[in-house]
Write a protein that holds these residues in place. Structure first.
Motif, PDB file in Angstrom:
ATOM      1  N   PHE A  25       0.786  -1.305  -0.074  1.00  0.00           N
ATOM      2  CA  PHE A  25       0.056  -0.051  -0.027  1.00  0.00           C
ATOM      3  C   PHE A  25       0.618   1.281  -0.034  1.00  0.00           C
ATOM      4  N   LYS A  26       0.111   2.260  -0.563  1.00  0.00           N
ATOM      5  CA  LYS A  26       0.737   3.690  -0.133  1.00  0.00           C
ATOM      6  C   LYS A  26      -0.462   4.246   0.738  1.00  0.00           C
ATOM      7  N   TYR A  27      -0.126   4.656   1.814  1.00  0.00           N
ATOM      8  CA  TYR A  27      -1.258   4.801   3.343  1.00  0.00           C
ATOM      9  C   TYR A  27      -0.824   6.272   3.666  1.00  0.00           C
ATOM     10  N   ARG A  28      -1.981   7.174   3.847  1.00  0.00           N
ATOM     11  CA  ARG A  28      -1.884   8.209   4.583  1.00  0.00           C
ATOM     12  C   ARG A  28      -1.909   7.964   6.302  1.00  0.00           C
ATOM     13  N   VAL A  44      -4.038   5.127  -0.401  1.00  0.00           N
ATOM     14  CA  VAL A  44      -3.824   6.004  -1.683  1.00  0.00           C
ATOM     15  C   VAL A  44      -3.712   5.193  -2.760  1.00  0.00           C
ATOM     16  N   ASP A  45      -2.676   4.197  -2.809  1.00  0.00           N
ATOM     17  CA  ASP A  45      -2.554   3.238  -3.886  1.00  0.00           C
ATOM     18  C   ASP A  45      -2.536   1.736  -3.268  1.00  0.00           C
ATOM     19  N   ASP A  46      -3.334   0.910  -3.767  1.00  0.00           N
ATOM     20  CA  ASP A  46      -3.474  -0.409  -3.410  1.00  0.00           C
ATOM     21  C   ASP A  46      -2.683  -1.366  -4.446  1.00  0.00           C
ATOM     22  N   TYR A  47      -1.728  -2.021  -4.084  1.00  0.00           N
ATOM     23  CA  TYR A  47      -0.822  -2.986  -5.095  1.00  0.00           C
ATOM     24  C   TYR A  47      -1.547  -4.417  -4.747  1.00  0.00           C
ATOM     25  N   THR A  48      -2.210  -4.609  -3.822  1.00  0.00           N
ATOM     26  CA  THR A  48      -2.760  -6.293  -3.786  1.00  0.00           C
ATOM     27  C   THR A  48      -4.015  -6.668  -4.741  1.00  0.00           C
ATOM     28  N   PRO A  51      -7.377  -8.903  -0.962  1.00  0.00           N
ATOM     29  CA  PRO A  51      -7.418  -8.034   0.096  1.00  0.00           C
ATOM     30  C   PRO A  51      -6.732  -8.820   1.146  1.00  0.00           C
ATOM     31  N   CYS A  52      -5.781  -8.356   1.963  1.00  0.00           N
ATOM     32  CA  CYS A  52      -5.079  -8.859   3.018  1.00  0.00           C
ATOM     33  C   CYS A  52      -4.028  -9.717   2.727  1.00  0.00           C
ATOM     34  N   TYR A  53      -3.801 -10.292   1.538  1.00  0.00           N
ATOM     35  CA  TYR A  53      -2.772 -11.297   1.224  1.00  0.00           C
ATOM     36  C   TYR A  53      -1.877 -10.512   0.328  1.00  0.00           C
ATOM     37  N   CYS A  54      -0.491 -10.867   0.456  1.00  0.00           N
ATOM     38  CA  CYS A  54       0.560 -10.328  -0.472  1.00  0.00           C
ATOM     39  C   CYS A  54       0.547 -10.948  -1.695  1.00  0.00           C
ATOM     40  N   PRO A  55       0.356 -10.246  -2.720  1.00  0.00           N
ATOM     41  CA  PRO A  55       0.601 -10.867  -3.969  1.00  0.00           C
ATOM     42  C   PRO A  55       1.790 -11.398  -4.626  1.00  0.00           C
TER      43      PRO A  55
END
Length: 83
Positions: A25-28, A44-48, A51-55
């Protein structure tokens, strides 16, 4: 309990998987403490992909939950790092 602030924090952090160093993630983030939970509205940006699991390595790094009535990911201790 009170809801999280409507005004988003300005500081963004990058969240990585501890095992394979894949960016998740990119998170505020507000405050200077450790990362315990991520409110979904502050991501802000979700790279998964799931949800909740590493790609990359597939480990579960968080659990989907409600915190103070707001959807959030509750981080599992030691599974993620942030910069």
């Amino acid at each position: 309990m009170a809801k999280p602030n409507k005004k988003q924090p300005t500081k963004t952090v990058e969240i990585f998987c501890s095992k394979c160093k894949q960016q998740l993630f990119k998170y505020r983030k507000g405050g200077k403490g450790s990362l315990v939970k991520c409110f979904k509205e502050r991501i802000v940006d979700d790279y998964t992909t799931t949800p909740c699991y590493c790609p990359n390595c597939g480990i579960e790094f968080a659990r989907d939950t409600l915190v103070r009535g707001t959807p959030a990911f509750k981080m599992i201790g030691g599974k993620v790092t942030m910069k």
